[in-house]
Motif scaffolding. Structure first.
Motif, PDB file in Angstrom:
ATOM      1  N   ALA A 105       0.803  -1.376  -0.009  1.00  0.00           N
ATOM      2  CA  ALA A 105      -0.206   0.016  -0.192  1.00  0.00           C
ATOM      3  C   ALA A 105       0.806   1.759   0.223  1.00  0.00           C
ATOM      4  CB  ALA A 105      -1.138   0.130   1.577  1.00  0.00           C
ATOM      5  N   ASP A 106       1.961   1.345   0.280  1.00  0.00           N
ATOM      6  CA  ASP A 106       2.975   2.397   0.397  1.00  0.00           C
ATOM      7  C   ASP A 106       3.632   2.682  -0.708  1.00  0.00           C
ATOM      8  OD1 ASP A 106       2.257   3.025   3.738  1.00  0.00           O
ATOM      9  OD2 ASP A 106       3.947   1.404   4.319  1.00  0.00           O
ATOM     10  N   ARG A 107       3.988   1.409  -1.141  1.00  0.00           N
ATOM     11  CA  ARG A 107       4.788   1.055  -2.742  1.00  0.00           C
ATOM     12  C   ARG A 107       3.437   2.186  -3.332  1.00  0.00           C
ATOM     13  NH1 ARG A 107       7.291  -2.635  -0.988  1.00  0.00           N
ATOM     14  NH2 ARG A 107       6.093  -4.281  -1.026  1.00  0.00           N
ATOM     15  N   THR A 112       1.570   6.432  -7.136  1.00  0.00           N
ATOM     16  CA  THR A 112       0.059   7.731  -7.282  1.00  0.00           C
ATOM     17  C   THR A 112       1.507   9.294  -7.597  1.00  0.00           C
ATOM     18  OG1 THR A 112      -1.345   5.954  -6.381  1.00  0.00           O
ATOM     19  CG2 THR A 112      -1.931   9.054  -6.553  1.00  0.00           C
ATOM     20  N   ALA A 113       1.970   9.094  -6.053  1.00  0.00           N
ATOM     21  CA  ALA A 113       3.012  10.747  -5.723  1.00  0.00           C
ATOM     22  C   ALA A 113       3.714  10.868  -7.415  1.00  0.00           C
ATOM     23  CB  ALA A 113       3.724  10.614  -4.749  1.00  0.00           C
ATOM     24  N   ILE A 114       4.700   9.597  -8.162  1.00  0.00           N
ATOM     25  CA  ILE A 114       5.564   9.164  -9.048  1.00  0.00           C
ATOM     26  C   ILE A 114       4.867   9.999  -9.966  1.00  0.00           C
ATOM     27  CG2 ILE A 114       7.004   8.172  -9.799  1.00  0.00           C
ATOM     28  CD1 ILE A 114       7.824   7.362  -8.107  1.00  0.00           C
ATOM     29  N   LEU A 297       5.922  -0.427  -8.489  1.00  0.00           N
ATOM     30  CA  LEU A 297       6.001  -0.001  -8.497  1.00  0.00           C
ATOM     31  C   LEU A 297       4.265  -0.810  -7.132  1.00  0.00           C
ATOM     32  CD1 LEU A 297       7.914   3.611  -7.369  1.00  0.00           C
ATOM     33  CD2 LEU A 297       8.029   1.403  -6.353  1.00  0.00           C
ATOM     34  N   ARG A 298       3.452  -0.602  -8.284  1.00  0.00           N
ATOM     35  CA  ARG A 298       1.965  -1.112  -8.049  1.00  0.00           C
ATOM     36  C   ARG A 298       1.752  -2.484  -8.481  1.00  0.00           C
ATOM     37  NH1 ARG A 298      -0.805   4.029 -12.009  1.00  0.00           N
ATOM     38  NH2 ARG A 298      -0.805   5.256  -9.889  1.00  0.00           N
ATOM     39  N   THR A 299       2.791  -3.360  -8.559  1.00  0.00           N
ATOM     40  CA  THR A 299       3.176  -4.493  -8.731  1.00  0.00           C
ATOM     41  C   THR A 299       2.917  -5.198  -7.282  1.00  0.00           C
ATOM     42  OG1 THR A 299       4.069  -4.834 -10.931  1.00  0.00           O
ATOM     43  CG2 THR A 299       4.089  -6.870  -9.650  1.00  0.00           C
ATOM     44  N   PRO A 300       2.000  -5.895  -6.614  1.00  0.00           N
ATOM     45  CA  PRO A 300       2.357  -6.250  -5.659  1.00  0.00           C
ATOM     46  C   PRO A 300       3.264  -7.342  -4.987  1.00  0.00           C
ATOM     47  CG  PRO A 300      -0.086  -6.210  -6.062  1.00  0.00           C
ATOM     48  CD  PRO A 300       1.307  -6.017  -7.451  1.00  0.00           C
ATOM     49  N   LEU A 301       4.451  -6.897  -3.505  1.00  0.00           N
ATOM     50  CA  LEU A 301       4.961  -8.308  -3.562  1.00  0.00           C
ATOM     51  C   LEU A 301       4.812  -9.410  -2.980  1.00  0.00           C
ATOM     52  CD1 LEU A 301       7.866  -6.200  -2.566  1.00  0.00           C
ATOM     53  CD2 LEU A 301       7.039  -7.064  -5.089  1.00  0.00           C
ATOM     54  N   THR A 302       3.721  -9.166  -2.060  1.00  0.00           N
ATOM     55  CA  THR A 302       2.713  -9.881  -1.132  1.00  0.00           C
ATOM     56  C   THR A 302       2.990 -11.785  -1.712  1.00  0.00           C
ATOM     57  OG1 THR A 302       1.714  -8.580   0.140  1.00  0.00           O
ATOM     58  CG2 THR A 302       1.153 -10.213   0.698  1.00  0.00           C
ATOM     59  N   ALA A 307      12.426 -13.556  -4.351  1.00  0.00           N
ATOM     60  CA  ALA A 307      12.212 -13.170  -6.107  1.00  0.00           C
ATOM     61  C   ALA A 307      12.034 -12.269  -6.310  1.00  0.00           C
ATOM     62  CB  ALA A 307      12.343 -14.375  -6.251  1.00  0.00           C
ATOM     63  N   ALA A 308      10.126 -11.337  -5.866  1.00  0.00           N
ATOM     64  CA  ALA A 308       9.645 -10.758  -5.758  1.00  0.00           C
ATOM     65  C   ALA A 308      10.597  -9.008  -5.543  1.00  0.00           C
ATOM     66  CB  ALA A 308       8.228 -10.477  -6.162  1.00  0.00           C
ATOM     67  N   GLN A 309      10.820  -9.566  -4.222  1.00  0.00           N
ATOM     68  CA  GLN A 309      12.136  -7.707  -3.759  1.00  0.00           C
ATOM     69  C   GLN A 309      12.806  -7.882  -4.649  1.00  0.00           C
ATOM     70  OE1 GLN A 309      11.150  -6.369  -1.132  1.00  0.00           O
ATOM     71  NE2 GLN A 309      12.115  -4.983  -1.241  1.00  0.00           N
ATOM     72  N   ALA A 310      13.784  -9.256  -4.664  1.00  0.00           N
ATOM     73  CA  ALA A 310      15.067  -8.539  -5.717  1.00  0.00           C
ATOM     74  C   ALA A 310      14.576  -8.109  -7.082  1.00  0.00           C
ATOM     75  CB  ALA A 310      15.197 -10.137  -6.116  1.00  0.00           C
ATOM     76  N   LYS A 311      13.154  -8.717  -7.770  1.00  0.00           N
ATOM     77  CA  LYS A 311      12.789  -7.871  -8.888  1.00  0.00           C
ATOM     78  C   LYS A 311      12.368  -6.133  -8.865  1.00  0.00           C
ATOM     79  CE  LYS A 311      10.671 -10.474 -12.151  1.00  0.00           C
ATOM     80  NZ  LYS A 311       9.669 -11.298 -12.372  1.00  0.00           N
ATOM     81  N   LEU A 312      11.963  -6.251  -7.463  1.00  0.00           N
ATOM     82  CA  LEU A 312      11.962  -4.433  -7.479  1.00  0.00           C
ATOM     83  C   LEU A 312      12.900  -3.943  -6.985  1.00  0.00           C
ATOM     84  CD1 LEU A 312       9.816  -2.500  -6.583  1.00  0.00           C
ATOM     85  CD2 LEU A 312       9.349  -3.501  -4.491  1.00  0.00           C
ATOM     86  N   GLN A 313      14.173  -4.237  -6.702  1.00  0.00           N
ATOM     87  CA  GLN A 313      15.024  -3.874  -6.238  1.00  0.00           C
ATOM     88  C   GLN A 313      15.872  -3.424  -7.721  1.00  0.00           C
ATOM     89  OE1 GLN A 313      16.056  -2.913  -3.428  1.00  0.00           O
ATOM     90  NE2 GLN A 313      13.834  -2.633  -2.234  1.00  0.00           N
TER      91      GLN A 313
END
Length: 403
Positions: A105-107, A112-114, A297-302, A307-313
């Motif tokens: 939700a924070d991401r 949205t801000a970006i 940023l809109r792709t959930p990591l839950t 692996a999802a965290q690495a993809k985001l980073q």
């Protein structure tokens, strides 16, 4: 010798007329403060005065052109200042998004801000000068240079023309910069950009790309790093590809190739690949880079795990480098605008000095010496009055006065 009455009158009237003309001429000189009333009075001086007057007209026209050029550059400078502020804000939000403790939700809020900053950036890119002429459209200044596409991005529909203005005798100055140069380009000094393939399934996260040897044979080429279960292979993107480096996967040990090196953390899965390309070939469109950032940023990591965290980073790192390159490019253009404005100030100073010189020279040619002219005026006036009195006195003489 006998002088007839008619001849007497004619000669006196002619003499008084000539003196009146000379007196009237001096009066005109005093009224106009000019040494000559027509070119025939001083042909050489009149020619010089005409040439100097034309030079002064040119100086005045150049000064007007510089004023207009300065206004156009000032408008562009204000717009570019806004662009740098927006890009700096996006970079700050990108860094904040890299905090591993924030939620989906924070991401999404950061996305949205970006996105809002992205919309602002598009608005500034389509800025006009208040007269319906778009600043960054090149020669196609009658319509907005950036238009929305079906895929959600923007496309540049202007050209790469620069409007030039003659600001001095031998200086044509560009008073605009096109949108492609500002928003879809990077500087030649921009370094490599790394990115991860969308199909990656491992937890490998790349670090910054650093240059180790700019004279290496493959330096400046684009590369692909492919991982197997135990080894890595680096190939160029040439046709056919050339193997630039290969070796076993060693934790915390940088991979060197083509005069650069990159370090990975985590564990890349077999089949994972990463691109290391020059900034010019990695995608120079800042709008596309920001759009990819918002999507990531809109792709959930839950539920996605490490692996999802690495993809985001990896996505954040790539976006940060691209936005930084775009920011540096805008700062370079902004510096160019500032340099042009400084040059206009210098040309204004030189133009003002030349104007004073030309005006002084014109004054030395045309301006009347008031003291000499006033003295000549009184001299002509006295001479005319004496002639008139003499004529009146002689006209009254008659032989009948002596009978």
């Amino acid at each position: 010798m006998r002088i007839s009455t008619q001849s007497f009158y004619e000669q006196n009237v002619l003499a008084m007329g000539q003196q009146q003309q000379k007196l009237f001429r001096v009066q005109q000189q005093l009224a106009t403060n000019s040494r000559f009333l027509s070119a025939g009075d001083d042909p050489v001086g009149a020619a010089r005065a005409l040439g100097t007057s034309q030079s002064l007209s040119e100086i005045s026209q150049y000064a007007t052109s510089r004023q207009r050029a300065s206004l156009a550059l000032s408008t562009e400078e204000n717009a570019l200042d806004s662009v740098t502020s927006i890009l700096q804000n996006i970079k700050t939000l990108t860094v904040a998004a890299g905090n591993g403790t924030i939620s989906d939700a924070d991401r999404a809020s950061l996305a949205t801000a970006i996105q809002s900053a992205y919309d602002q950036l598009v608005g500034v890119a389509n800025t006009d000068d208040g007269n319906g002429q778009y600043l960054f459209a090149g020669f196609k200044s009658g319509s907005p240079p950036f238009v929305a596409t079906a895929g959600g991005g923007v496309q540049y529909v202007g050209d790469q023309g620069q409007r030039l203005m003659q600001v001095d005798v031998a200086r044509q100055m560009p008073t605009s910069d096109d949108g492609r140069t500002i928003f879809q380009s990077v500087q030649g000094s921009a370094g490599y950009v790394a990115s991860a393939a969308a199909s990656n399934t491992g937890t490998g996260v790349f670090g910054p790309v650093s240059v180790t040897n700019a004279t290496a044979p493959n330096y400046g080429k684009d590369f692909t790093i492919t991982f197997s279960a135990t080894d890595y292979t680096v190939t160029t993107k040439d046709t056919p590809p050339v193997v630039a480096a290969t070796g076993p996967i060693t934790p915390d040990t940088p991979i060197s190739f083509g005069g650069v090196q990159i370090k990975f953390t985590g564990t890349p899965a077999a089949g994972d690949s990463f691109d290391v390309s020059t900034a010019q070939n990695a995608g120079t469109d800042v709008f596309a880079a920001i759009g990819e950032l918002v999507t990531a940023l809109r792709t959930p990591l839950t539920g996605g795990g490490a692996a999802a965290q690495a993809k985001l980073q990896n996505a954040l790192a790539t976006a940060n480098v691209k936005v930084t390159n775009a920011h540096d490019n805008v700062l370079t253009v902004l510096s160019s605008v500032g340099s042009r404005r400084s040059e206009i100030d210098a040309l204004d100073s030189g133009g003002a000095a030349r104007k004073l010189q030309e005006e002084a020279y014109l004054s030395s040619i045309e301006d009347l010496d008031p003291y000499s002219a006033i003295a000549e005026f009184y001299q002509r006036q006295s001479s005319l009055q004496a002639t008139q009195m003499t004529f009146a006195k002689l006209n009254s003489i008659s032989l009948f006065n002596y009978l």
